[in-house]
Design a protein around this motif. Structure first.
Motif, PDB file in Angstrom:
ATOM      1  N   GLN A  21       0.880  -1.136   0.083  1.00  0.00           N
ATOM      2  CA  GLN A  21       0.027   0.208  -0.173  1.00  0.00           C
ATOM      3  C   GLN A  21       0.951   1.237  -0.003  1.00  0.00           C
ATOM      4  O   GLN A  21       0.722   2.116  -0.678  1.00  0.00           O
ATOM      5  N   LEU A  22       1.994   1.196   0.762  1.00  0.00           N
ATOM      6  CA  LEU A  22       2.826   2.529   0.814  1.00  0.00           C
ATOM      7  C   LEU A  22       3.435   2.508  -0.727  1.00  0.00           C
ATOM      8  O   LEU A  22       3.532   3.653  -1.094  1.00  0.00           O
ATOM      9  N   GLU A  43      -7.958   1.888  -6.257  1.00  0.00           N
ATOM     10  CA  GLU A  43      -8.412   0.544  -6.930  1.00  0.00           C
ATOM     11  C   GLU A  43      -6.986  -0.335  -7.368  1.00  0.00           C
ATOM     12  O   GLU A  43      -7.109  -1.624  -7.245  1.00  0.00           O
ATOM     13  N   GLN A  44      -6.040   0.418  -7.896  1.00  0.00           N
ATOM     14  CA  GLN A  44      -4.824  -0.250  -8.375  1.00  0.00           C
ATOM     15  C   GLN A  44      -4.126  -0.686  -7.188  1.00  0.00           C
ATOM     16  O   GLN A  44      -3.439  -1.979  -7.277  1.00  0.00           O
ATOM     17  N   ILE A  45      -4.074  -0.107  -5.960  1.00  0.00           N
ATOM     18  CA  ILE A  45      -3.487  -0.545  -4.912  1.00  0.00           C
ATOM     19  C   ILE A  45      -3.987  -1.715  -4.334  1.00  0.00           C
ATOM     20  O   ILE A  45      -3.467  -2.550  -3.982  1.00  0.00           O
ATOM     21  N   ASN A  46      -5.244  -1.807  -4.391  1.00  0.00           N
ATOM     22  CA  ASN A  46      -5.989  -2.960  -3.606  1.00  0.00           C
ATOM     23  C   ASN A  46      -5.720  -4.356  -4.747  1.00  0.00           C
ATOM     24  O   ASN A  46      -5.645  -5.281  -4.130  1.00  0.00           O
ATOM     25  N   TYR A  47      -5.918  -3.931  -5.976  1.00  0.00           N
ATOM     26  CA  TYR A  47      -5.695  -5.018  -6.808  1.00  0.00           C
ATOM     27  C   TYR A  47      -4.268  -5.556  -6.722  1.00  0.00           C
ATOM     28  O   TYR A  47      -4.049  -6.853  -6.639  1.00  0.00           O
ATOM     29  N   ALA A  48      -3.250  -4.785  -6.733  1.00  0.00           N
ATOM     30  CA  ALA A  48      -1.792  -5.230  -6.531  1.00  0.00           C
ATOM     31  C   ALA A  48      -1.598  -5.864  -5.250  1.00  0.00           C
ATOM     32  O   ALA A  48      -1.014  -6.825  -5.153  1.00  0.00           O
ATOM     33  N   THR A  49      -2.145  -5.111  -4.301  1.00  0.00           N
ATOM     34  CA  THR A  49      -2.107  -6.032  -2.848  1.00  0.00           C
ATOM     35  C   THR A  49      -2.890  -7.297  -2.943  1.00  0.00           C
ATOM     36  O   THR A  49      -2.262  -8.331  -2.452  1.00  0.00           O
ATOM     37  N   GLN A  50      -4.003  -7.499  -3.348  1.00  0.00           N
ATOM     38  CA  GLN A  50      -4.704  -8.779  -3.286  1.00  0.00           C
ATOM     39  C   GLN A  50      -4.023  -9.826  -4.159  1.00  0.00           C
ATOM     40  O   GLN A  50      -3.958 -10.705  -3.650  1.00  0.00           O
ATOM     41  N   LEU A  66      12.268 -11.945  -1.646  1.00  0.00           N
ATOM     42  CA  LEU A  66      11.107 -12.795  -1.775  1.00  0.00           C
ATOM     43  C   LEU A  66      10.112 -12.538  -3.062  1.00  0.00           C
ATOM     44  O   LEU A  66       9.474 -13.449  -3.416  1.00  0.00           O
ATOM     45  N   GLY A  67      10.741 -11.376  -3.590  1.00  0.00           N
ATOM     46  CA  GLY A  67       9.889 -11.434  -5.000  1.00  0.00           C
ATOM     47  C   GLY A  67       8.462 -11.037  -4.804  1.00  0.00           C
ATOM     48  O   GLY A  67       7.743 -11.203  -5.769  1.00  0.00           O
ATOM     49  N   LEU A  68       8.151 -10.275  -3.878  1.00  0.00           N
ATOM     50  CA  LEU A  68       6.856  -9.922  -3.378  1.00  0.00           C
ATOM     51  C   LEU A  68       6.752  -8.403  -4.061  1.00  0.00           C
ATOM     52  O   LEU A  68       6.510  -7.495  -2.906  1.00  0.00           O
ATOM     53  N   VAL A  69       7.152  -7.874  -4.930  1.00  0.00           N
ATOM     54  CA  VAL A  69       7.034  -6.304  -5.077  1.00  0.00           C
ATOM     55  C   VAL A  69       6.162  -5.999  -6.158  1.00  0.00           C
ATOM     56  O   VAL A  69       5.490  -6.589  -6.643  1.00  0.00           O
ATOM     57  N   TRP A  70       5.904  -4.800  -6.167  1.00  0.00           N
ATOM     58  CA  TRP A  70       4.788  -4.122  -6.733  1.00  0.00           C
ATOM     59  C   TRP A  70       5.118  -4.365  -8.173  1.00  0.00           C
ATOM     60  O   TRP A  70       6.272  -4.337  -8.842  1.00  0.00           O
ATOM     61  N   PRO A  71       4.048  -4.738  -9.218  1.00  0.00           N
ATOM     62  CA  PRO A  71       4.383  -4.779 -10.549  1.00  0.00           C
ATOM     63  C   PRO A  71       4.818  -3.901 -11.357  1.00  0.00           C
ATOM     64  O   PRO A  71       4.151  -2.777 -11.116  1.00  0.00           O
ATOM     65  N   GLU A  72       5.406  -4.072 -12.210  1.00  0.00           N
ATOM     66  CA  GLU A  72       5.850  -2.939 -13.157  1.00  0.00           C
ATOM     67  C   GLU A  72       4.904  -2.619 -14.372  1.00  0.00           C
ATOM     68  O   GLU A  72       4.236  -3.308 -14.594  1.00  0.00           O
TER      69      GLU A  72
END
Length: 149
Positions: free
Chosen positions: A60-61, A71-78, A143-149
């Motif tokens: 989220q940060l 919506e983009q933040i929620n989608y990426a987080t989910q 761990l590869g749990l990064v924000w999608p590019e």
């Protein structure tokens, strides 16, 4: 070719060596790698609860820093924090070799145990790094749990 399993007592230090990490409190990484039912019913679940929250906060940060919409933040987080993704990443990284699994489960690590362990590793890092999100981010990135590019 069958690989020789890492002895249980060596798994926390082997994990740290493999991922180039250093936990000041090795009891935390030991707990993170211990599935429920090994010693007690809880296992790594309380650390996983913390890790899940930390991962979501991190995403989220990052989304906010990128000026993403809610919506983009929620989608990426989910997507990123989903058990399916955590499981996929954990197996891809070979983390199953370091998990102290419940003996009733045999040698195979279930998807649920893998997802819980991934979260627990993040939770352990958060506590070990004095709740410093910047430092924990390096573990999340590894761990590869990064924000999608």
């Amino acid at each position: 070719m069958t690989l020789t399993p890492i002895p249980i007592d060596d798994r926390p230090s082997a994990f740290q060596t493999h991922f180039n990490l250093e936990f000041h409190n090795t009891a935390l990484i030991t707990e993170a790698l211990r599935a429920s039912g090994v010693i007690d019913r809880e296992g790594n679940k309380s650390l996983a609860h913390i890790g899940d929250t930390v991962l979501q906060l991190s995403l989220q940060l990052e989304g906010r820093a990128r000026r993403a919409t809610r919506e983009q933040i929620n989608y990426a987080t989910q997507q990123i924090a989903a058990n399916v993704n955590l499981t996929k990443r954990g197996f891809a990284l070979g983390i199953d070799a370091y998990i102290w699994n419940n003996p009733s489960q045999g040698n195979s690590v279930s998807p649920k145990v893998m997802a819980t362990t991934m979260e627990a590793i993040i939770g352990a890092a958060f506590l070990d790094m004095n709740r410093d999100m910047a430092e924990v981010q390096s573990i999340i990135d590894a761990l590869g749990l990064v924000w999608p590019e």
